[in-house]
Design a protein around this motif. Structure first.
Motif, PDB file in Angstrom:
ATOM      1  N   ILE A 283     -11.739 -14.055  73.601  1.00 15.11           N
ATOM      2  CA  ILE A 283     -12.879 -13.351  74.165  1.00 15.11           C
ATOM      3  C   ILE A 283     -13.686 -12.601  73.113  1.00 15.11           C
ATOM      4  O   ILE A 283     -14.842 -12.257  73.342  1.00 15.11           O
ATOM      5  N   PHE A 284     -13.083 -12.366  71.915  1.00 17.85           N
ATOM      6  CA  PHE A 284     -13.775 -11.575  70.893  1.00 17.85           C
ATOM      7  C   PHE A 284     -13.370 -12.066  69.502  1.00 17.85           C
ATOM      8  O   PHE A 284     -12.780 -11.343  68.713  1.00 17.85           O
ATOM      9  N   GLU A 285     -13.703 -13.304  69.211  1.00 18.05           N
ATOM     10  CA  GLU A 285     -13.308 -13.897  67.930  1.00 18.05           C
ATOM     11  C   GLU A 285     -14.281 -13.573  66.804  1.00 18.05           C
ATOM     12  O   GLU A 285     -13.953 -13.784  65.635  1.00 18.05           O
ATOM     13  N   LYS A 286     -15.453 -13.051  67.114  1.00 19.28           N
ATOM     14  CA  LYS A 286     -16.480 -12.880  66.094  1.00 19.28           C
ATOM     15  C   LYS A 286     -16.850 -11.426  65.794  1.00 19.28           C
ATOM     16  O   LYS A 286     -17.006 -11.048  64.648  1.00 19.28           O
ATOM     17  N   GLY A 287     -17.031 -10.597  66.795  1.00 23.69           N
ATOM     18  CA  GLY A 287     -17.570  -9.259  66.580  1.00 23.69           C
ATOM     19  C   GLY A 287     -16.742  -8.408  65.634  1.00 23.69           C
ATOM     20  O   GLY A 287     -15.567  -8.663  65.364  1.00 23.69           O
ATOM     21  N   LYS A 288     -17.358  -7.340  65.104  1.00 30.95           N
ATOM     22  CA  LYS A 288     -16.658  -6.421  64.199  1.00 30.95           C
ATOM     23  C   LYS A 288     -15.530  -5.709  64.944  1.00 30.95           C
ATOM     24  O   LYS A 288     -15.681  -5.314  66.103  1.00 30.95           O
ATOM     25  N   LEU A 289     -14.413  -5.522  64.223  1.00 31.11           N
ATOM     26  CA  LEU A 289     -13.215  -4.964  64.850  1.00 31.11           C
ATOM     27  C   LEU A 289     -12.531  -3.976  63.917  1.00 31.11           C
ATOM     28  O   LEU A 289     -12.277  -4.282  62.753  1.00 31.11           O
ATOM     29  N   VAL A 290     -12.239  -2.774  64.437  1.00 31.19           N
ATOM     30  CA  VAL A 290     -11.459  -1.764  63.717  1.00 31.19           C
ATOM     31  C   VAL A 290     -10.251  -1.404  64.575  1.00 31.19           C
ATOM     32  O   VAL A 290     -10.378  -1.209  65.786  1.00 31.19           O
ATOM     33  N   VAL A 291      -9.081  -1.332  63.954  1.00 25.19           N
ATOM     34  CA  VAL A 291      -7.853  -0.953  64.654  1.00 25.19           C
ATOM     35  C   VAL A 291      -7.369   0.379  64.092  1.00 25.19           C
ATOM     36  O   VAL A 291      -7.222   0.537  62.873  1.00 25.19           O
ATOM     37  N   LEU A 292      -7.133   1.340  64.978  1.00 26.54           N
ATOM     38  CA  LEU A 292      -6.643   2.662  64.580  1.00 26.54           C
ATOM     39  C   LEU A 292      -5.128   2.711  64.738  1.00 26.54           C
ATOM     40  O   LEU A 292      -4.593   2.342  65.790  1.00 26.54           O
ATOM     41  N   VAL A 293      -4.426   3.180  63.694  1.00 31.38           N
ATOM     42  CA  VAL A 293      -2.968   3.290  63.739  1.00 31.38           C
ATOM     43  C   VAL A 293      -2.533   4.612  63.119  1.00 31.38           C
ATOM     44  O   VAL A 293      -3.279   5.247  62.381  1.00 31.38           O
ATOM     45  N   ASP A 294      -1.303   5.016  63.434  1.00 27.61           N
ATOM     46  CA  ASP A 294      -0.712   6.185  62.797  1.00 27.61           C
ATOM     47  C   ASP A 294       0.789   6.001  62.691  1.00 27.61           C
ATOM     48  O   ASP A 294       1.314   4.912  62.981  1.00 27.61           O
ATOM     49  N   GLU A 295       1.494   7.061  62.321  1.00 26.27           N
ATOM     50  CA  GLU A 295       2.936   6.980  62.104  1.00 26.27           C
ATOM     51  C   GLU A 295       3.730   6.745  63.385  1.00 26.27           C
ATOM     52  O   GLU A 295       4.924   6.444  63.338  1.00 26.27           O
ATOM     53  N   LEU A 296       3.095   6.846  64.540  1.00 23.28           N
ATOM     54  CA  LEU A 296       3.755   6.567  65.812  1.00 23.28           C
ATOM     55  C   LEU A 296       3.458   5.174  66.334  1.00 23.28           C
ATOM     56  O   LEU A 296       3.961   4.781  67.385  1.00 23.28           O
ATOM     57  N   SER A 297       2.642   4.404  65.632  1.00 19.72           N
ATOM     58  CA  SER A 297       2.358   3.016  66.021  1.00 19.72           C
ATOM     59  C   SER A 297       3.534   2.158  65.568  1.00 19.72           C
ATOM     60  O   SER A 297       3.836   2.095  64.378  1.00 19.72           O
ATOM     61  N   ALA A 298       4.195   1.492  66.506  1.00 16.97           N
ATOM     62  CA  ALA A 298       5.431   0.790  66.153  1.00 16.97           C
ATOM     63  C   ALA A 298       5.538  -0.548  66.872  1.00 16.97           C
ATOM     64  O   ALA A 298       4.852  -0.808  67.866  1.00 16.97           O
ATOM     65  N   SER A 299       6.412  -1.404  66.330  1.00 19.43           N
ATOM     66  CA  SER A 299       6.850  -2.619  66.999  1.00 19.43           C
ATOM     67  C   SER A 299       5.673  -3.539  67.353  1.00 19.43           C
ATOM     68  O   SER A 299       5.009  -4.054  66.464  1.00 19.43           O
ATOM     69  N   ALA A 300       5.416  -3.761  68.647  1.00 19.02           N
ATOM     70  CA  ALA A 300       4.352  -4.675  69.064  1.00 19.02           C
ATOM     71  C   ALA A 300       2.991  -4.234  68.531  1.00 19.02           C
ATOM     72  O   ALA A 300       2.114  -5.070  68.276  1.00 19.02           O
TER      73      ALA A 300
END
Length: 530
Positions: A283-300
């Motif tokens: 559904i979104f193969e082209k548009g700009k994408l930013v993913v936010l993560v921190d020290e609690l982002s884990a596993s999946a």
């Protein structure tokens, strides 16, 4: 002074990581799997023999279930930090976040001044249909009093919850009048998405809190709505997301990746390599994408962010993730208990295993997050302490590392506001949330003026009034806020505003208001503008 910077957040960090480590990360097709067939009943083990001896020979009566639970717990302690034994009585509740629902009346409550206060009523849920309201005080459940200084919140929750279709009688206090309310319990969804909205005319925002059975469908519904609003760029927020079902993370990654791209592969001593690839048009193969993560982002969360980083599909913003690269499968034992056993490691498309070392034991493993704070890693990008000997390259040639979580492309430090000891107390012992709740209830007519969180964020101007009342409220407990730094004051005011929005619009309102001054979101917008 630096040692005070994370006083507010450390208890939350450790509790959330324990939960994410213990209860998330197993495969969907094994969720209701059984251990029968793995164990032969014609050969008794030493553990069974010992339990029989205690049962038949021990001098006093003893709970064999407790002994067996303790033995199994101890066995799990000698494995990796994420293999866990779950007693039968706890299994249903432990599975709730993964299944994505529970059975109850559909209200959120908290305990203030020894009394249960309803903070939120799920629209069209059982409590809503029974006319329960925000601000109602629950005094009795089926004629049993729950007004107590010692009754734990977990016990109150068990009393109120029950099988869908069953009825519960609540005695409530509303406008200083007692009344009985009868509620027919139902199945209550536990949303995976905290917020989904347009930040501006072209940028969408989605915050995922876990990966449960319903996550992918919730994600697709949110994406469809955002694309209908002309979204061309997306900020996907995985901060605090401890993981869940890997299959759901794979499905979401498929929506961003084209062709037959590898998303993740797993392998272990007793399990062959298994690959998961993009299978369909996303559904979104082209548009700009930013993913936010921190020290609690884990596993999946790390499966998803790692795949998008390795294919250079997304820019990762935030801080180094937790570093959990182990796959669990759940096996139900004959007595209704279960073990979630680590059966494989997962690897990102470039071949990275992001699992942190755990050879020194669970205690050292879990305390590593605290050491990140002590070593300055949460404040400074150049203070990251993990092995960089395992280097890999993304599809575009960028160097990335294994063995220590996902390292972001752009670092954003933890909020370094120097809270005084008094302000720390304000947050940690519930005074802050108690005050905001009371302020919301006293000014109910004020909130009717605003139709959406976005309108509230822009137009609500009474935050100074709330601040003055908070200063007076805190002073009663010897917490003095008048002379705190201006940055601290602004942060507290912004959080008050976000909490007020949460009472009216739940997590959607909270994050939409809080996000107007969120450093990571501001950085993500800067990245998207390039």
């Amino acid at each position: 002074m630096r040692n005070k910077k994370l006083q507010v957040w450390l208890p939350l960090i450790f509790s959330l990581i324990m939960i994410s480590g213990m209860f998330f990360g197993f495969k969907l097709h094994q969720q209701t799997g059984s251990a029968r067939g793995f164990f032969k009943k014609d050969k008794r083990t030493s553990l069974q023999e010992a339990l029989d001896l205690v049962r038949n020979r021990y001098v006093d009566s003893v709970s064999l279930d407790s002994l067996q639970d303790g033995a199994l717990q101890n066995m799990m302690e000698h494995l990796d930090p994420h293999s866990v034994y779950i007693p039968a009585n706890d299994l249903s509740e432990a599975n709730e976040d993964i299944v994505g629902n529970f059975q109850g009346i559909g209200v959120e409550f908290n305990i203030f001044s020894d009394t249960v206060h309803i903070l939120f009523v799920i629209p069209n849920g059982p409590g809503d249909k029974a006319k329960l309201q925000i601000g109602d005080r629950i005094l009795k459940v089926d004629d049993s009093s729950i007004v107590s200084k010692t009754l734990p919140s977990a016990d109150i929750k068990r009393m109120i919850r029950g099988k869908a279709g069953s009825k519960v009688k609540l005695t409530i206090l509303r406008n200083n009048k007692l009344q009985d309310v009868f509620v027919t319990r139902g199945t209550i969804p536990i949303p995976s998405i905290d917020a989904a909205y347009m930040i501006d005319g072209s940028t969408g925002f989605i915050k995922l809190n876990k990966f449960s059975e319903t996550t992918y469908q919730e994600f697709m519904d949110a994406m469809t709505q955002l694309k209908a609003k002309k979204m061309t760029s997306l900020i996907l927020d995985l901060r605090g997301n401890g993981g869940g079902l890997m299959s759901q993370a794979v499905n979401i990654a498929d929506e961003f990746l084209d062709d037959n791209k590898l998303i993740v592969f797993t392998k272990g001593t007793n399990s062959e390599r298994q690959e998961y690839r993009a299978k369909k048009e996303g559904i979104f193969e082209k548009g700009k994408l930013v993913v936010l993560v921190d020290e609690l982002s884990a596993s999946a969360s790390e499966v998803l962010s790692g795949a998008l980083q390795d294919w250079d599909r997304a820019t990762i913003v935030g801080r180094r993730t937790f570093g959990k690269g182990l796959v669990q499968e759940q096996y139900v034992l004959s007595d209704g208990s279960a073990i979630r056993l680590t059966v494989a490691r997962y690897y990102t498309p470039s071949g990275r295993s992001i699992q942190r070392p755990y050879e020194k034991g669970k205690k050292v493993y879990m305390e590593e997050l605290y050491h990140r704070y002590e070593d300055g890693e949460l404040m400074y990008a150049d203070s990251m302490h993990f092995s960089k000997k395992d280097s890999f390259k993304t599809n575009g040639g960028k160097v990335v590392f294994g063995g220590g979580g996902i390292v972001p492309d752009y670092f954003v430090p933890v909020d370094t506001s120097l809270y005084t000891r008094g302000v720390t107390r304000l947050y940690l012992d519930g005074r802050f949330s108690n005050f905001v709740y009371q302020y919301y209830i006293k000014n109910m007519s004020e909130w009717q003026k605003y139709r959406t969180p976005a309108e509230f964020a822009v137009k609500y101007q009474n935050v100074n009034d709330a601040w003055e009342q908070l200063v007076a409220y805190a002073a009663k407990d010897s917490i003095y806020l008048k002379k705190i730094p201006e940055d601290d004051k602004k942060d507290i005011q912004n959080r008050m505003k976000a909490y007020l929005a949460r009472f009216k619009w739940r997590t959607q309102g909270f994050y939409q208001v809080l996000g107007t001054n969120d450093d990571m979101i501001l950085k993500a917008k800067e990245v998207l503008s390039k």
